[in-house]
Design a protein around this motif. Structure first.
Motif, PDB file in Angstrom:
ATOM      1  N   LEU A  29       0.868  -1.170   0.000  1.00 13.27           N
ATOM      2  CA  LEU A  29       0.000   0.000   0.000  1.00 13.27           C
ATOM      3  C   LEU A  29       0.909   1.226   0.000  1.00 13.27           C
ATOM      4  CD1 LEU A  29      -2.982   0.872   0.147  1.00 13.27           C
ATOM      5  CD2 LEU A  29      -2.749   0.913   2.636  1.00 13.27           C
ATOM      6  N   LEU A  30       0.910   1.952  -1.131  1.00 16.27           N
ATOM      7  CA  LEU A  30       1.857   3.049  -1.306  1.00 16.27           C
ATOM      8  C   LEU A  30       1.206   4.425  -1.254  1.00 16.27           C
ATOM      9  CD1 LEU A  30       3.989   1.517  -4.228  1.00 16.27           C
ATOM     10  CD2 LEU A  30       4.286   1.252  -1.757  1.00 16.27           C
ATOM     11  N   ASP A  31      -0.112   4.488  -1.265  1.00 10.42           N
ATOM     12  CA  ASP A  31      -0.831   5.754  -1.228  1.00 10.42           C
ATOM     13  C   ASP A  31      -0.728   6.356   0.177  1.00 10.42           C
ATOM     14  OD1 ASP A  31      -3.054   7.620  -0.787  1.00 10.42           O
ATOM     15  OD2 ASP A  31      -3.764   7.009  -2.759  1.00 10.42           O
ATOM     16  N   GLU A  32      -0.030   7.474   0.302  1.00  6.84           N
ATOM     17  CA  GLU A  32       0.237   8.047   1.624  1.00  6.84           C
ATOM     18  C   GLU A  32      -1.037   8.495   2.324  1.00  6.84           C
ATOM     19  OE1 GLU A  32       3.206  11.064   1.432  1.00  6.84           O
ATOM     20  OE2 GLU A  32       4.690   9.771   0.469  1.00  6.84           O
ATOM     21  N   ALA A  33      -1.983   9.038   1.560  1.00 11.01           N
ATOM     22  CA  ALA A  33      -3.241   9.489   2.162  1.00 11.01           C
ATOM     23  C   ALA A  33      -4.026   8.307   2.720  1.00 11.01           C
ATOM     24  CB  ALA A  33      -4.077  10.255   1.135  1.00 11.01           C
ATOM     25  N   LEU A  34      -4.048   7.195   1.986  1.00 10.44           N
ATOM     26  CA  LEU A  34      -4.733   5.999   2.468  1.00 10.44           C
ATOM     27  C   LEU A  34      -4.040   5.436   3.701  1.00 10.44           C
ATOM     28  CD1 LEU A  34      -5.857   3.864  -0.613  1.00 10.44           C
ATOM     29  CD2 LEU A  34      -7.278   4.709   1.267  1.00 10.44           C
ATOM     30  N   CYS A  35      -2.731   5.442   3.692  1.00 10.22           N
ATOM     31  CA  CYS A  35      -1.982   4.946   4.856  1.00 10.22           C
ATOM     32  C   CYS A  35      -2.308   5.777   6.093  1.00 10.22           C
ATOM     33  CB  CYS A  35      -0.487   4.970   4.567  1.00 10.22           C
ATOM     34  SG  CYS A  35       0.079   3.723   3.387  1.00 10.22           S
ATOM     35  N   ARG A  36      -2.375   7.095   5.916  1.00 10.35           N
ATOM     36  CA  ARG A  36      -2.712   7.957   7.056  1.00 10.35           C
ATOM     37  C   ARG A  36      -4.125   7.667   7.557  1.00 10.35           C
ATOM     38  NH1 ARG A  36       0.076  11.883   3.913  1.00 10.35           N
ATOM     39  NH2 ARG A  36      -1.896  12.685   3.091  1.00 10.35           N
ATOM     40  N   ARG A  37      -5.032   7.420   6.623  1.00 11.85           N
ATOM     41  CA  ARG A  37      -6.409   7.135   7.027  1.00 11.85           C
ATOM     42  C   ARG A  37      -6.484   5.827   7.815  1.00 11.85           C
ATOM     43  NH1 ARG A  37     -11.700   6.584   3.019  1.00 11.85           N
ATOM     44  NH2 ARG A  37     -13.244   6.375   4.690  1.00 11.85           N
ATOM     45  N   ILE A  38      -5.801   4.796   7.332  1.00 13.35           N
ATOM     46  CA  ILE A  38      -5.824   3.497   8.010  1.00 13.35           C
ATOM     47  C   ILE A  38      -5.203   3.611   9.405  1.00 13.35           C
ATOM     48  CG2 ILE A  38      -4.886   1.143   7.934  1.00 13.35           C
ATOM     49  CD1 ILE A  38      -5.156   1.418   4.828  1.00 13.35           C
ATOM     50  N   ALA A  39      -4.176   4.457   9.527  1.00 12.03           N
ATOM     51  CA  ALA A  39      -3.513   4.622  10.827  1.00 12.03           C
ATOM     52  C   ALA A  39      -4.459   5.185  11.879  1.00 12.03           C
ATOM     53  CB  ALA A  39      -2.296   5.525  10.676  1.00 12.03           C
ATOM     54  N   THR A  40      -5.526   5.840  11.447  1.00 14.23           N
ATOM     55  CA  THR A  40      -6.476   6.427  12.403  1.00 14.23           C
ATOM     56  C   THR A  40      -7.623   5.480  12.750  1.00 14.23           C
ATOM     57  OG1 THR A  40      -7.949   7.409  10.721  1.00 14.23           O
ATOM     58  CG2 THR A  40      -6.008   8.681  11.368  1.00 14.23           C
ATOM     59  N   LEU A  41      -7.752   4.363  12.040  1.00 19.00           N
ATOM     60  CA  LEU A  41      -8.955   3.544  12.176  1.00 19.00           C
ATOM     61  C   LEU A  41      -9.003   2.727  13.478  1.00 19.00           C
ATOM     62  CD1 LEU A  41      -9.485   2.280   8.507  1.00 19.00           C
ATOM     63  CD2 LEU A  41     -10.710   4.081   9.726  1.00 19.00           C
ATOM     64  N   ALA A  42      -7.883   2.595  14.147  1.00 24.50           N
ATOM     65  CA  ALA A  42      -7.887   1.870  15.434  1.00 24.50           C
ATOM     66  C   ALA A  42      -8.170   2.801  16.600  1.00 24.50           C
ATOM     67  CB  ALA A  42      -6.565   1.146  15.639  1.00 24.50           C
ATOM     68  N   GLY A  43      -8.542   4.052  16.298  1.00 23.10           N
ATOM     69  CA  GLY A  43      -8.886   4.980  17.367  1.00 23.10           C
ATOM     70  C   GLY A  43      -7.673   5.699  17.936  1.00 23.10           C
ATOM     71  N   GLU A  44      -7.773   6.133  19.170  1.00 23.44           N
ATOM     72  CA  GLU A  44      -6.738   6.933  19.829  1.00 23.44           C
ATOM     73  C   GLU A  44      -5.396   6.191  19.880  1.00 23.44           C
ATOM     74  OE1 GLU A  44      -4.766   9.711  21.025  1.00 23.44           O
ATOM     75  OE2 GLU A  44      -6.920  10.210  21.144  1.00 23.44           O
TER      76      GLU A  44
END
Length: 278
Positions: A29-44
């Motif tokens: 997964l090379l899309d930086e915006a998608l990576c940032r979004r996934i990093a937020t999906l586990a919450g705080e």
């Protein structure tokens, strides 16, 4: 090297010969915006220890390191990727630890201090056994956000009396609140897989059933869904007195596994464990 001076992911892949290998279930997964979004999906993430499995060239790893997470531990089997991730270790001293190992042999509770979360784009070929292992130790986790093939994600979140409902749904929903958070098309990855992918969020339930009850649930669901077209009184014969087991749990023997909800499977597993102990 500072984080600002890091080479691009595609440059990292080229310099380290990090072509995705089918044998390792790799789709980067090379899309930086998608990576940032996934990093937020586990919450705080503030103050949390994060375990990432199969980081590859480090797209999601970079997003996690840019988050408020206390530290990230990345477990990677591919030596080429381990070498590529060394640049990230240098850019984030003390916040990234890269371990060359098979994630199936790793116990998050012994590897990371609490509070712990797991966030990962899982290798397709080991995603299910990894999940089952983490469900067994879910009491030690604060949460997970994991990417699977979409078909697997839908099986995890499936409701009773649906075609996708099976052993994986029961084990996952028995231990966690499961939510399908994000779907990704094949084109989001390099190389593109043949199927869509999806991220599932897991929040462990407060009660820890313990190792013995978890093993009983594994045996029960394996028998029940191993012959899912059979009535339960037939499917559960391998466990011993199926009729007595079902009666003690208040479940009619002519029902089939896919009609039982999580609470009914819990009752059956507890009766099965009690009979094993007697």
């Amino acid at each position: 090297m500072s984080s600002a001076a890091l080479p691009s992911l595609r440059d990292t892949i080229a310099r380290h010969g990090l072509d995705a290998r089918k044998s390792l279930g790799q789709h980067f997964l090379l899309d930086e915006a998608l990576c940032r979004r996934i990093a937020t999906l586990a919450g705080e993430l503030d103050g949390r220890q994060v375990l990432e499995v199969g980081p590859g060239p480090g797209g999601l790893t970079r997003a996690l390191l840019a988050s408020p997470a206390e530290a990230v531990t990345a477990v990677e089997l591919d030596r080429r990727a381990v070498a590529a991730l060394a640049e990230l270790e240098a850019a984030y001293p003390g916040r990234l630890r890269v371990i060359e190992a098979d994630a199936l042999t790793i116990d998050p509770a012994s590897l990371l201090p609490a509070p712990r979360k797991i966030i990962a784009n899982l290798p397709y070929n080991v995603a299910t056994p990894l999940l089952v292992g983490w469900l067994r130790g879910a009491a030690a986790l604060e949460g997970m956000a994991l990417m699977f093939q979409q078909e697997v994600a839908e099986r995890i979140c499936a409701a009773p009396d649906t075609e996708a409902y099976g052993r994986l749904a029961v084990l996952a929903q028995w231990r966690c609140r499961c939510t399908l958070l994000l779907r990704l098309p094949p084109g989001a990855f390099s190389p593109p897989p043949k199927v869509w992918s999806a991220v599932v969020g897991f929040v462990p339930h407060p009660e820890d059933p313990g190792e013995a009850l978890f093993r009983a649930m594994e045996r029960l669901t394996a028998a029940a869904f191993g012959q899912r077209r059979k009535m339960l009184r037939g499917a559960l014969k391998s466990l011993g007195d199926a009729e007595g087991l079902l009666a003690a749990a208040g479940i009619e023997g002519q029902r089939r596994a896919e009609t039982l909800d999580i609470a009914e499977f819990d009752r059956l597993a507890r009766v099965l464990l009690a009979r094993q102990a007697s």
